[in-house]
Design a protein around this motif. Structure first.
Motif, mmCIF file in Angstrom:
data_model
loop_
_atom_site.group_PDB
_atom_site.id
_atom_site.type_symbol
_atom_site.label_atom_id
_atom_site.label_comp_id
_atom_site.label_asym_id
_atom_site.label_seq_id
_atom_site.Cartn_x
_atom_site.Cartn_y
_atom_site.Cartn_z
ATOM 1 N N PRO A 320 0.806 -1.228 0.000
ATOM 2 C CA PRO A 320 0.000 0.000 0.000
ATOM 3 C C PRO A 320 0.838 1.278 0.000
ATOM 4 O O PRO A 320 1.973 1.280 0.474
ATOM 5 C CB PRO A 320 -0.788 -0.109 1.311
ATOM 6 C CG PRO A 320 0.046 -0.987 2.186
ATOM 7 C CD PRO A 320 0.738 -1.952 1.264
ATOM 8 N N LEU A 321 0.246 2.330 -0.544
ATOM 9 C CA LEU A 321 0.838 3.677 -0.415
ATOM 10 C C LEU A 321 0.596 4.214 0.987
ATOM 11 O O LEU A 321 1.429 4.906 1.564
ATOM 12 C CB LEU A 321 0.202 4.632 -1.434
ATOM 13 C CG LEU A 321 0.744 6.065 -1.398
ATOM 14 C CD1 LEU A 321 2.094 6.144 -2.109
ATOM 15 C CD2 LEU A 321 -0.231 7.064 -2.040
ATOM 16 N N LEU A 322 -0.587 3.908 1.525
ATOM 17 C CA LEU A 322 -1.011 4.457 2.810
ATOM 18 C C LEU A 322 -1.737 3.379 3.623
ATOM 19 O O LEU A 322 -2.548 2.630 3.070
ATOM 20 C CB LEU A 322 -1.999 5.617 2.603
ATOM 21 C CG LEU A 322 -1.547 6.794 1.729
ATOM 22 C CD1 LEU A 322 -2.745 7.662 1.362
ATOM 23 C CD2 LEU A 322 -0.501 7.619 2.466
ATOM 24 N N VAL A 323 -1.426 3.327 4.921
ATOM 25 C CA VAL A 323 -2.201 2.511 5.852
ATOM 26 C C VAL A 323 -2.366 3.330 7.113
ATOM 27 O O VAL A 323 -1.400 3.918 7.593
ATOM 28 C CB VAL A 323 -1.474 1.191 6.224
ATOM 29 C CG1 VAL A 323 -2.319 0.377 7.202
ATOM 30 C CG2 VAL A 323 -1.155 0.362 4.993
ATOM 31 N N LEU A 355 6.227 -4.217 10.398
ATOM 32 C CA LEU A 355 5.807 -5.108 9.314
ATOM 33 C C LEU A 355 6.131 -4.522 7.934
ATOM 34 O O LEU A 355 5.915 -5.170 6.921
ATOM 35 C CB LEU A 355 4.305 -5.390 9.393
ATOM 36 C CG LEU A 355 3.837 -6.345 10.491
ATOM 37 C CD1 LEU A 355 2.339 -6.573 10.380
ATOM 38 C CD2 LEU A 355 4.572 -7.680 10.419
ATOM 39 N N GLY A 356 6.602 -3.272 7.913
ATOM 40 C CA GLY A 356 6.988 -2.681 6.636
ATOM 41 C C GLY A 356 5.899 -1.861 5.979
ATOM 42 O O GLY A 356 5.854 -1.745 4.755
ATOM 43 N N LEU A 357 5.018 -1.283 6.792
ATOM 44 C CA LEU A 357 3.920 -0.488 6.241
ATOM 45 C C LEU A 357 4.196 1.007 6.393
ATOM 46 O O LEU A 357 4.779 1.440 7.388
ATOM 47 C CB LEU A 357 2.609 -0.825 6.962
ATOM 48 C CG LEU A 357 2.065 -2.237 6.767
ATOM 49 C CD1 LEU A 357 0.811 -2.433 7.603
ATOM 50 C CD2 LEU A 357 1.778 -2.491 5.300
ATOM 51 N N PRO A 358 3.732 1.801 5.422
ATOM 52 C CA PRO A 358 3.839 3.262 5.501
ATOM 53 C C PRO A 358 2.746 3.792 6.426
ATOM 54 O O PRO A 358 1.711 4.252 5.972
ATOM 55 C CB PRO A 358 3.602 3.692 4.057
ATOM 56 C CG PRO A 358 2.717 2.611 3.497
ATOM 57 C CD PRO A 358 3.049 1.343 4.198
ATOM 58 N N MET A 359 2.983 3.731 7.723
ATOM 59 C CA MET A 359 1.894 3.928 8.691
ATOM 60 C C MET A 359 1.558 5.381 8.967
ATOM 61 O O MET A 359 2.430 6.191 9.288
ATOM 62 C CB MET A 359 2.251 3.280 10.036
ATOM 63 C CG MET A 359 2.069 1.774 10.089
ATOM 64 S SD MET A 359 0.398 1.209 9.683
ATOM 65 C CE MET A 359 -0.557 1.942 11.021
ATOM 66 N N GLY A 360 0.280 5.662 8.890
ATOM 67 C CA GLY A 360 -0.274 6.887 9.432
ATOM 68 C C GLY A 360 -1.239 6.521 10.546
ATOM 69 O O GLY A 360 -1.513 5.340 10.778
ATOM 70 N N VAL A 361 -1.720 7.537 11.244
ATOM 71 C CA VAL A 361 -2.713 7.298 12.291
ATOM 72 C C VAL A 361 -3.773 8.391 12.217
ATOM 73 O O VAL A 361 -3.439 9.575 12.074
ATOM 74 C CB VAL A 361 -2.071 7.282 13.696
ATOM 75 C CG1 VAL A 361 -3.142 7.130 14.777
ATOM 76 C CG2 VAL A 361 -1.038 6.161 13.823
ATOM 77 N N ASP A 362 -5.030 7.968 12.274
ATOM 78 C CA ASP A 362 -6.113 8.921 12.462
ATOM 79 C C ASP A 362 -6.215 9.160 13.965
ATOM 80 O O ASP A 362 -6.819 8.372 14.691
ATOM 81 C CB ASP A 362 -7.418 8.342 11.898
ATOM 82 C CG ASP A 362 -8.551 9.356 11.885
ATOM 83 O OD1 ASP A 362 -8.378 10.445 12.479
ATOM 84 O OD2 ASP A 362 -9.605 9.062 11.289
#
Lengths: 465, 275
Positions: A320-323, A355-362
């Motif tokens: 994913p680009l964003l998670v 885990l290798g995700l481009p993490m954001g947070v709401d």
């Protein structure tokens, strides 16, 4: 059966999932499910046992049966033994120490990531204090690209979230303009539609795409509609940049969302075929949230944080680009108050990055949770320090469609300023070209009437199609 | 230093949304006035969640309609918020008549007693007028109620339909929005897909009492004719009322209805999850 004698008391946990649940910092969702530790002492006892458990255990013992659940099969079947090698001999407790070791750098964590299962990452996070979650996440580096770069060091992107209760085009455009004028929108301009149908989604996609093209904004658009709607929109030639979907950590909970792994793969393929990215082609956007599997009655007696990391394992299969976690959105029966929301936000960010995700947070809460803006300021600042890839930008922090409070455009300016982090480089250059930055590269507070962008958008006519 | 925009190119666009745009800035922060406006909205929402249902007030509004107060098994607000399961179970059926009735209307506090108090009795009275010939159970006021509690209450009175009028989760700008949930042959264990919901009943900004009453009377009459509520009844609704079955974008947030639409299912409390 796991057991330990601590200070004269024997503690027993019948299986791996009950051990993981008991070791989890207290949260209302695990209490609701009846799987939280019976006492504070039992929680620490579980952590003692967990600390001595070999990481390899998670390759042979599952929390949701392999035969019954395609998420378990995905996790086990995609495990990379060679990548796992550097930590293969460690216990969970030793793994925590290894992660915190100065000699372990970003490239080591990137290389390790395919060797980690969701359950390993969940387990180690349960032994980590908040500062550990911040320190380890800060070391991780996950960069993804479409028209802007997400996750570069020293950068913090913002999803511009211009929701409107009736999807009114002018109302949405107004919020988009306000967000752009505050330097937000580099992660994505992403709308949660009020009316969830294909025609509506296509109209909104055209609205954003038209603005993007007209003003050459280096970002991507997304209408956060069900994946089947996005597939139909693609078939009908709509300008779909990113395909969105909520995902959960069990097959049953995903069924509740109306999806399975094959459907996600089909959607990814369809979006990739459009080749709309300019500097990259990472086309998926996922949201997750602790409590979703319990809510769907598909939690298998597994604690909600472990299931959240399994949801992240689903996301990782589709580059994913964003998670982002929607951490405080799910409600107080899952995360009761600011303290639980803050802990969960730091967990979700750290486990996703590992885990290798481009993490954001709401960074968010609802009005029936015991939380307020001060809690959100705390979590936003902590996540900024932890190197969060993106956060939300909602006008005045008040989402008038979804009826909850997230972070505002102002909050994004705040956290970029106090931590010295900047927008995505492509977007920053565009802000500069639009005369929106001051000499120190910050979004200048100025008379917006003097800005060409504001003039142009305000003069445009938006009509309901 | 706060900088309210002077010559404001946003003015026309701003009229198209209630979103908090064009607030100006104090450094990087919101100006004081915008902060206080936000705090007021949050305070109202918090008060709506935590204020108890005023039984005497609603009883007085119900005029000649007999009123019976009941409680769920959630003993207090803090437990109610953590344990939605307890809010769906009736503490005791004492005092509820045996029935049978065609319809039981229940006014529940839900997540906003303010909404239940402001619009519950008015909507019940409006509906009574629209349903001549229907035998109506005494009006029930339910404390610490989730949507499904209405099924237990109506079942114990032998009512053919349960109609729960319940306070929705308060938003920052709307703390008094009422939801109406309809179930045929109510009994504990009914699923959300077996209900119909009319949401955002909130005069003067949302649905009016008359609009909501009209939709609900249609759902009741048609539901009785076809012997069903839920998806089957939703599909029979006039096109303008037919809902889009939402796959809400946020995680675990299914089926949040848009304003005033008659929908099947629904989340029960205006909250993100089915109760």
């Amino acid at each position: 059966m796991y057991r330990i004698d601590l200070a004269g008391t024997r503690h027993r946990f019948p299986d791996l999932k009950s051990l993981l649940a008991a070791a989890t910092p207290l949260r209302s969702g695990d209490e609701l499910a009846g799987i939280a530790a019976e006492s504070a002492e039992a929680r620490v006892a579980a952590r003692h046992i967990l600390a001595d458990l070999p990481l390899k255990t998670f390759l042979t013992e599952t929390v949701v049966p392999y035969e019954e659940d395609e998420v378990t099969r995905l996790i086990i079947d995609s495990h990379d033994q060679a990548a796992f090698a550097p930590v293969a001999s460690l216990t969970v407790g030793e793994f925590r120490d290894w992660l915190l070791d100065d000699r372990v750098r970003a490239r080591d964590l990137t290389a390790l990531s395919p060797g980690l299962t969701a359950e390993m990452v969940a387990a180690v996070s349960k032994l980590m204090r908040n500062q550990d979650l911040i320190a380890v996440a800060r070391k991780c580096r996950v960069v993804r690209r479409f028209r802007s770069s997400i996750g570069l060091r020293g950068r913090l992107a913002v999803r511009l979230q211009p929701n409107h209760p009736t999807d009114d085009p002018a109302g949405i455009a107004a919020s988009i303009l306000d967000g752009l004028l505050h330097g937000c929108g580099d992660a994505v301009i992403g709308i949660n539609p009020a009316t969830d149908n294909v025609e509506g989604a296509i109209a909104l996609l055209r609205l954003i795409d038209d603005l993007r093209l007209r003003y050459a904004i280096p970002t991507q658009s997304c209408v956060l509609t069900h994946v089947t709607n996005s597939l139909q929109a693609i078939e009908r030639g709509a300008p779909v940049d990113l395909v969105f979907q909520s995902v959960a950590g069990t097959q049953g909970a995903n069924r509740g969302f109306g999806i399975d792994l094959a459907l996600l793969a089909e959607a990814q393929e369809a979006a990739l075929s459009l080749k709309r990215g300019s500097i990259g082609n990472d086309v998926m956007y996922f949201e997750t949230g602790q409590g979703s599997a319990l809510s769907a009655g598909a939690h298998h007696g597994v604690d909600q944080q472990t299931l959240e990391v399994r949801a992240q394992a689903v996301a990782r299969a589709f580059r994913p680009l964003l998670v982002n976690s929607v951490v405080g959105f799910i409600g107080p029966e899952y995360l009761y108050d600011g303290r639980q929301i803050i802990r969960a936000g730091l967990e979700d960010h750290c486990t996703g990055k590992l885990l290798g995700l481009p993490m954001g947070v709401d960074v968010c809460y609802t009005n029936h949770a015991e939380a307020d803006q001060n809690d959100m300021d705390n979590l936003l600042t902590l996540l900024g320090v932890a190197g969060v890839s993106f956060v939300m930008g909602v006008p005045g922090a008040d989402d008038i469609m979804l009826n909850y409070q997230s972070t505002s455009f102002h909050d994004a300016l705040y956290v970029r300023d106090v931590l010295g982090v900047r927008p995505a480089p492509e977007f920053e250059a565009w802000l500069e070209s639009m005369c929106m930055l001051d000499t120190r590269g910050r979004v200048a507070p100025r008379e917006i009437a003097t800005l060409p962008l504001a003039r142009a958008i305000a003069d445009q006519r938006f009509t309901t199609p | 230093m706060s900088q309210p925009p002077a010559d404001d190119p946003l003015a026309r666009l701003r009229a198209a949304t209630q979103a908090r745009i064009g607030l100006g800035r104090a450094g990087h922060a919101m100006p004081t006035r915008a902060c206080l406006d936000f705090d007021l909205g949050h305070a109202r929402a918090r008060d709506a969640v935590w204020t108890p249902l005023d039984v005497d007030g609603v009883t007085a509004q119900a005029s000649d309609w007999p009123v019976i107060a009941v409680r769920s098994q959630a003993p207090d607000r803090a437990t109610y918020l953590r344990r939605p399961d307890l809010g769906r179970e009736l503490a005791a059926a004492d005092g509820l008549p045996a029935g049978p009735f065609d319809l039981s209307i229940i006014i529940g506090d839900g997540l906003s007693a303010r909404a239940a108090q402001a619009h519950g009795a008015a909507l019940a009275l409006d509906l009574r007028q629209r349903l001549p010939g229907w035998s109506l159970a005494p009006l029930v006021l339910a404390h610490q109620a989730r949507v499904a509690l209405g099924d237990a209450i109506a079942a114990s009175m032998g009512a053919r339909f349960a109609l729960m009028l319940i306070g929705e989760r308060p938003g920052l700008s709307a703390a008094d929005s009422l939801g109406a949930y309809l179930t045929i042959d109510p009994r504990p264990g009914r699923m959300d897909s077996e209900r119909n919901c009319v949401s955002n009943i909130r005069p003067p900004h949302g649905l009016s009492i008359a609009q909501a009453g009209e939709k609900l009377a249609w759902l009741l009459t048609e539901g009785r004719r076809i012997g069903a509520t839920g998806i089957a009844l939703k599909d029979a609704a006039p096109t303008r009322d037919r809902p889009h079955v939402h796959h809400q974008s946020h995680a675990a947030d299914p089926a949040r209805p848009a304003s005033g639409q008659a929908v099947a299912g629904g989340d029960g409390d205006g909250g993100p999850f089915p109760p």
